[in-house]
Design a protein around this motif. Sequence first.
Motif, short mmCIF file in Angstrom:
data_model
loop_
_atom_site.label_atom_id
_atom_site.label_comp_id
_atom_site.label_asym_id
_atom_site.label_seq_id
_atom_site.Cartn_x
_atom_site.Cartn_y
_atom_site.Cartn_z
N UNK A 27 45.96 4.84 64.65
CA UNK A 27 44.63 4.51 65.16
C UNK A 27 43.60 4.54 64.03
N UNK A 28 43.69 5.53 63.16
CA UNK A 28 42.77 5.61 62.02
C UNK A 28 42.96 4.42 61.10
N UNK A 29 44.19 4.01 60.86
CA UNK A 29 44.45 2.84 60.02
C UNK A 29 43.87 1.57 60.61
N UNK A 30 44.03 1.40 61.92
CA UNK A 30 43.49 0.21 62.57
C UNK A 30 41.97 0.20 62.52
N UNK A 31 41.35 1.34 62.77
CA UNK A 31 39.89 1.40 62.75
C UNK A 31 39.34 1.28 61.34
N UNK A 32 40.02 1.86 60.37
CA UNK A 32 39.55 1.78 58.98
C UNK A 32 39.61 0.35 58.47
N UNK A 33 40.64 -0.40 58.84
CA UNK A 33 40.71 -1.79 58.38
C UNK A 33 39.60 -2.62 59.00
N UNK A 34 39.26 -2.36 60.25
CA UNK A 34 38.14 -3.06 60.87
C UNK A 34 36.82 -2.68 60.20
N UNK A 35 36.69 -1.42 59.87
CA UNK A 35 35.49 -0.96 59.18
C UNK A 35 35.35 -1.63 57.82
N UNK A 36 36.44 -1.74 57.08
CA UNK A 36 36.39 -2.37 55.77
C UNK A 36 36.08 -3.86 55.87
N UNK A 58 32.39 -4.01 56.54
CA UNK A 58 31.66 -3.62 55.34
C UNK A 58 31.66 -4.75 54.32
N UNK A 59 32.79 -5.42 54.17
CA UNK A 59 32.87 -6.54 53.24
C UNK A 59 31.92 -7.66 53.65
N UNK A 60 31.90 -7.99 54.92
CA UNK A 60 30.99 -9.04 55.39
C UNK A 60 29.54 -8.61 55.23
N UNK A 61 29.23 -7.36 55.50
CA UNK A 61 27.85 -6.89 55.38
C UNK A 61 27.42 -6.89 53.92
#
Length: 125
Positions: free
Chosen positions: A37-46, A49-52
């Motif tokens: 779950x942490x891996x899935x959420x961290x990849x979405x966060x990254x 962040x990249x788009x922002x």
Amino acid sequence: QNDLRAFFDTAIAADGHIEVDAMTVEGGLTPSLVLSTTGALASSLMFGLNNANMNTPAAAMRASLGLPSSLPAGCAAGEAVHAQLLENDVTWSLIVSILCLGALVGSASAAYLADGWGRRAFLLH
């Protein structure tokens, strides 16, 4: 079909709701579940962040590169100007794609250099 009808006939309670004990959940939070779950959420966060990071300075970067995204207020434009704006958008898309590919190559090469020469040498110099 008779089995399905009999299943629902036995599952309907007196108040009209269907009560089925078909599945039980055991175990709660396991380390594997938390890690995945942490891996899935961290990849979405990254990804966000990249788009922002690219969208925040986009107006200033487009202005310095001479790639306006729209016409100034009050300007009437013909078809040639709209084609130029579309070309500007394609050019900007290419720049953003190159940034993402550069980040991919940079992160892969940085890991290789850090493994080869040591992380401390890069952090201290």
